[in-house]
Design an enzyme around this catalytic site. Structure first.
Site, PDB file in Angstrom:
ATOM      1  CE1 TYR A 122       1.856  -9.136   2.291  1.00 11.40           C
ATOM      2  CE2 TYR A 122       3.352  -7.432   1.532  1.00 11.40           C
ATOM      3  CZ  TYR A 122       2.077  -7.940   1.640  1.00 11.40           C
ATOM      4  OH  TYR A 122       1.028  -7.259   1.086  1.00 11.40           O
TER       5      TYR A 122
ATOM      6  CB  THR B 250      -0.943  -0.016   1.216  1.00  7.38           C
ATOM      7  OG1 THR B 250      -1.668  -1.253   1.233  1.00  7.38           O
ATOM      8  CG2 THR B 250      -1.925   1.128   1.175  1.00  7.38           C
TER       9      THR B 250
ATOM     10  CB  VAL C 244      -0.736  -5.573   8.253  1.00  8.03           C
ATOM     11  CG1 VAL C 244      -0.179  -4.383   7.476  1.00  8.03           C
ATOM     12  CG2 VAL C 244       0.269  -6.061   9.295  1.00  8.03           C
TER      13      VAL C 244
ATOM     14  CE  LYS D  32       0.063  -7.164   4.865  1.00 10.70           C
ATOM     15  NZ  LYS D  32       0.372  -5.950   4.057  1.00 10.70           N
TER      16      LYS D  32
END
Length: 307
Positions: free
Chosen positions: A143, A55, A211, A171
């Site tokens: 991630y 993001t 998150v 994540k």
């Protein structure tokens, strides 16, 4: 997960925002806007911020901009929130360089995505993460987002990596509930839901937090979901999660990257965001209007969210 496990502090807080990287209208890094936005997010419920993630448009920000962003946000939030810096690239050497720079700039942890495009096999992927973890003193969040990278961090690989003292969290954007629970049952890795529609589901089976992209606009929303669940009010937690879905769909499932839609909605609300960087393109007016309508509907239904 036992009650004692749930009460143990998660490594980077539990309510994390995948913060956008504000730019000026000319496309330059807007550090004043980043500080203002970070302060707002923390004041309204975030106890952690992820900088330069998906993001945060990490593919199109420079190494110097990434470091400057960490320094500026740290100045704004002090020790009120953990800062997790995205440092993952397709190149192990470059990732190590970014990891060391993030540590120097004041990050508390590192978000390291699986190397994309080259699609390394699991043994090479494991070695990549170990090399980054060995390169500096910060803890790592791995991630797992195969939809973007083309490479899954397989559960068995995560179990092996969990033995490294600085690999502490995941994540999770794998969309593999069974695989996630397998790792949770076999390791002490702290899982963070990386997909807003899965916040409550993953928290209920042992994740430590989330998150969130939608948190850029409504930072208190998913914090309220976790608070209700922890208080034993699972019905309210489920209600809040369901009420969030129209906005989640508008931001994350409308055919545009979440960065584009989050920035469009922030801009419509008069909050720091600015344009996206090419090759991304800004949302058009009808899309911005739909996002604003979904936001206003959520505010009306919850009665507790205000800009």
């Amino acid at each position: 997960m036992t009650t004692a496990d749930r009460l143990a502090p998660p490594p980077f807080g539990r309510a994390l925002c995948a913060m956008v990287t504000p730019f000026t209208e000319a496309g330059a890094l807007d550090l004043d806007g980043a500080q203002w936005l970070a302060d707002r997010l923390v004041a309204r419920g975030c106890d952690g911020l992820v900088l330069s993630g998906t993001t945060g448009e990490s593919p199109t920000t420079t190494d110097a901009e990434k470091a400057a962003l960490i320094t500026a946000v740290r100045e704004a939030v002090g020790d009120r929130a953990a800062l997790v810096a995205g440092v993952g690239t397709a190149d192990t050497r470059h990732t190590v360089e970014l990891a060391r720079a993030a540590e120097k700039a004041g990050a508390d942890g590192l978000l390291v995505v699986a190397p994309y495009y080259s699609r390394p096999p699991q043994d090479a992927l494991e070695e990549h993460f170990r090399e980054v973890a060995d390169a500096c003193g910060l803890p790592l969040v791995l991630y797992d987002i195969p939809g973007r990278t083309g490479t899954r961090i397989e559960p068995d690989t995560l179990v092996r990596l969990a033995g490294h003292p600085r690999i502490v969290a995941v994540k999770d954007c794998s969309y593999d509930l069974l695989g996630t629970q397998s790792v949770l049952s076999r390791t002490d890795l702290a899982y963070y839901a990386g997909c807003d529609e899965q916040v409550l589901a993953l928290y209920a089976v042992g994740a430590r937090g989330y998150v969130s992209t939608v948190a850029n606009v409504v930072p208190e929303l998913f914090r309220a979901v976790l608070d209700a669940f922890d208080a034993g009010d699972t019905g309210r937690a489920a209600l809040l999660q369901r009420r969030a879905i129209p906005l989640v769909e508008a931001v994350m499932a409308g055919g545009l990257p979440g960065t584009v839609t989050a920035k469009a909605l922030l801009g419509a609300l008069g909050l720091p965001a600015g344009p996206v960087r090419a090759p991304l393109r800004p949302a058009d007016r009808p899309t911005a209007d739909r996002l604003l309508a979904a936001y206003e509907q959520l505010v009306a239904r919850t009665g507790q969210l205000q800009v």
